[in-house]
Design a protein around this motif. Structure first.
Motif: not given
Length: 83
Positions: A53, A60, A64
């Protein structure tokens, strides 16, 4: 007897990881790729499994993956696949 693997911080390992990152290339998000968005060979599917993250927003996602820079990719490969 096989020789020991080079240390993860060894210049040889870093050079190999840099070649891998270069070969894998930048951000791609191909609809036929089951791993989803990928950058430097780090896929969204794998990033979700290990909980990456980078934007610290609690999930996520492709944001990211976009934030992965070569040093982060090198660290992920070194920590999760080499060591």
């Amino acid at each position: 007897m096989t020789p020991p693997l080079p240390d993860a911080d060894d210049a040889y390992v870093i050079a190999l990881l840099d070649r891998l990152i270069t070969r894998e290339g930048g951000y791609v998000e191909h609809p036929a790729d089951p791993g989803g968005a990928t950058k430097y060979g780090i896929s969204l599917a794998w990033a979700r499994r290990v909980g990456i993250d980078l934007d610290h927003d609690g999930d996520t996602d492709r944001d990211d993956i976009r934030l992965i820079d070569p040093e982060t990719a090198r660290s992920l490969y070194r920590d999760h696949f080499w060591v």
